[in-house]
Enzyme design. Sequence first.
Site, PDB file in Angstrom:
ATOM      1  N   ASP A 285       4.804   5.149   3.534  1.00 25.32           N
ATOM      2  CA  ASP A 285       4.477   6.570   3.532  1.00 25.32           C
ATOM      3  C   ASP A 285       5.689   7.318   4.068  1.00 25.32           C
ATOM      4  O   ASP A 285       6.602   6.715   4.634  1.00 25.32           O
ATOM      5  CB  ASP A 285       3.247   6.844   4.414  1.00 25.32           C
ATOM      6  CG  ASP A 285       2.436   8.059   3.935  1.00 25.32           C
ATOM      7  OD1 ASP A 285       3.047   9.125   3.714  1.00 25.32           O
ATOM      8  OD2 ASP A 285       1.206   7.944   3.798  1.00 25.32           O
TER       9      ASP A 285
ATOM     10  N   GLU B 115       0.853  -1.187   0.000  1.00 24.28           N
ATOM     11  CA  GLU B 115       0.000   0.000   0.000  1.00 24.28           C
ATOM     12  C   GLU B 115       0.889   1.237   0.000  1.00 24.28           C
ATOM     13  O   GLU B 115       1.724   1.409   0.884  1.00 24.28           O
ATOM     14  CB  GLU B 115      -0.920   0.010   1.224  1.00 24.28           C
ATOM     15  CG  GLU B 115      -1.876   1.197   1.231  1.00 24.28           C
ATOM     16  CD  GLU B 115      -2.962   1.105   2.293  1.00 24.28           C
ATOM     17  OE1 GLU B 115      -3.641   2.123   2.507  1.00 24.28           O
ATOM     18  OE2 GLU B 115      -3.126   0.040   2.914  1.00 24.28           O
TER      19      GLU B 115
ATOM     20  N   ARG C 224     -12.114   8.790   6.533  1.00 18.70           N
ATOM     21  CA  ARG C 224     -12.598  10.092   7.009  1.00 18.70           C
ATOM     22  C   ARG C 224     -12.402  11.155   5.919  1.00 18.70           C
ATOM     23  O   ARG C 224     -13.278  11.962   5.641  1.00 18.70           O
ATOM     24  CB  ARG C 224     -11.827  10.478   8.274  1.00 18.70           C
ATOM     25  CG  ARG C 224     -12.340  11.723   8.992  1.00 18.70           C
ATOM     26  CD  ARG C 224     -11.590  11.901  10.293  1.00 18.70           C
ATOM     27  NE  ARG C 224     -10.136  11.892  10.076  1.00 18.70           N
ATOM     28  CZ  ARG C 224      -9.252  11.663  11.033  1.00 18.70           C
ATOM     29  NH1 ARG C 224      -9.643  11.404  12.254  1.00 18.70           N
ATOM     30  NH2 ARG C 224      -7.959  11.701  10.777  1.00 18.70           N
ATOM     31  N   PHE C 225     -11.238  11.112   5.305  1.00 15.81           N
ATOM     32  CA  PHE C 225     -10.916  12.040   4.215  1.00 15.81           C
ATOM     33  C   PHE C 225     -11.925  11.895   3.077  1.00 15.81           C
ATOM     34  O   PHE C 225     -12.416  12.867   2.519  1.00 15.81           O
ATOM     35  CB  PHE C 225      -9.494  11.740   3.720  1.00 15.81           C
ATOM     36  CG  PHE C 225      -9.134  12.392   2.423  1.00 15.81           C
ATOM     37  CD1 PHE C 225      -8.732  13.720   2.379  1.00 15.81           C
ATOM     38  CD2 PHE C 225      -9.197  11.692   1.226  1.00 15.81           C
ATOM     39  CE1 PHE C 225      -8.391  14.321   1.179  1.00 15.81           C
ATOM     40  CE2 PHE C 225      -8.866  12.291   0.019  1.00 15.81           C
ATOM     41  CZ  PHE C 225      -8.462  13.609   0.004  1.00 15.81           C
ATOM     42  N   GLU C 226     -12.226  10.639   2.748  1.00 19.64           N
ATOM     43  CA  GLU C 226     -13.159  10.373   1.659  1.00 19.64           C
ATOM     44  C   GLU C 226     -14.562  10.872   2.003  1.00 19.64           C
ATOM     45  O   GLU C 226     -15.252  11.460   1.173  1.00 19.64           O
ATOM     46  CB  GLU C 226     -13.195   8.868   1.383  1.00 19.64           C
ATOM     47  CG  GLU C 226     -14.046   8.463   0.216  1.00 19.64           C
ATOM     48  CD  GLU C 226     -13.998   6.962  -0.013  1.00 19.64           C
ATOM     49  OE1 GLU C 226     -14.741   6.503  -0.886  1.00 19.64           O
ATOM     50  OE2 GLU C 226     -13.235   6.256   0.672  1.00 19.64           O
TER      51      GLU C 226
ATOM     52  N   ASP D 276      -1.724  12.064  -4.131  1.00 19.75           N
ATOM     53  CA  ASP D 276      -1.713  13.498  -4.414  1.00 19.75           C
ATOM     54  C   ASP D 276      -2.086  13.711  -5.883  1.00 19.75           C
ATOM     55  O   ASP D 276      -1.415  13.196  -6.783  1.00 19.75           O
ATOM     56  CB  ASP D 276      -0.319  14.065  -4.142  1.00 19.75           C
ATOM     57  CG  ASP D 276      -0.305  15.590  -4.103  1.00 19.75           C
ATOM     58  OD1 ASP D 276      -1.074  16.216  -4.869  1.00 19.75           O
ATOM     59  OD2 ASP D 276       0.476  16.153  -3.315  1.00 19.75           O
TER      60      ASP D 276
ATOM     61  N   ASP E 223     -10.579  10.937  -5.508  1.00 14.09           N
ATOM     62  CA  ASP E 223     -11.768  11.789  -5.585  1.00 14.09           C
ATOM     63  C   ASP E 223     -11.510  12.983  -6.504  1.00 14.09           C
ATOM     64  O   ASP E 223     -12.275  13.939  -6.511  1.00 14.09           O
ATOM     65  CB  ASP E 223     -12.198  12.266  -4.184  1.00 14.09           C
ATOM     66  CG  ASP E 223     -11.216  13.255  -3.575  1.00 14.09           C
ATOM     67  OD1 ASP E 223     -10.026  13.214  -3.957  1.00 14.09           O
ATOM     68  OD2 ASP E 223     -11.623  14.065  -2.730  1.00 14.09           O
TER      69      ASP E 223
ATOM     70  N   ASP F  26      10.755   6.222  -0.103  1.00 13.12           N
ATOM     71  CA  ASP F  26      10.254   6.322  -1.470  1.00 13.12           C
ATOM     72  C   ASP F  26       9.842   4.943  -1.984  1.00 13.12           C
ATOM     73  O   ASP F  26      10.666   4.036  -2.099  1.00 13.12           O
ATOM     74  CB  ASP F  26      11.372   6.904  -2.349  1.00 13.12           C
ATOM     75  CG  ASP F  26      10.917   7.220  -3.757  1.00 13.12           C
ATOM     76  OD1 ASP F  26       9.895   6.667  -4.206  1.00 13.12           O
ATOM     77  OD2 ASP F  26      11.599   8.023  -4.418  1.00 13.12           O
TER      78      ASP F  26
END
Length: 215
Positions: free
Chosen positions: A66, A41, A190-192, A116, A152, A93
């Site tokens: 990440d 991921e 939550r972001f979604e 991003d 999104d 990376d």
Amino acid sequence: MTAGQADALQRLWPQWGLDIDGQHVIDLEEMFGNGNPVVLEIGFGMGEATAQMAAGHPDANVLAVDVHTPGQGNLLNLAEQNGLSNIRVGNGDAIILLREMLRPDSLDGLRVYFPDPWPKKRHHKRRLIQPEFLSLAATRLKPGAIVHCATDWEPYAEQMLEVLTAHPDFENTQADGGFAPRPEFRPLTRFEGQGLDKGHVVNDLLFRRVPHQDQ
């Protein structure tokens, strides 16, 4: 970074963390201590969805990468609190990880959720989902492995669909060649949720790694 995240990083990194340095090739079976399938991921934010998916599929391992230190600490914290021994957290990376540190055909899946979007045209080349990236990822994915992207940002979704469709190493799992409905296994983040509240459209893409030409 909260005190809890800093504490989790300090205590759990030696056991569950990976510094992506490009200096050695990883034995994923040894890393996780089992022979279960491994999903990479790339970009996990604060790690809530990653932890939820790992809990829902204890027979699959997740290598979550990440560069966001508070998120790394948070995911380690969640893994410990929920007894999730099937998560490892990588710092650095993902390109170096794929190119220098993973063996061919070692991954059973790849997830890229809400990368991003680099909305300005002059920055589009910085977007992760590009032909060169997919060619590299394909060398590390087993035939049949699923690449699952979600965004999104509709122009980026269209570009992802175009690039993945054109790539010879991948085929769309959707018969109509379009976007996929959100699979049940991908939790609503939550972001979604915030994006949906603002009227954003979220698109999922599910593509399969086709067998190598010599297979």
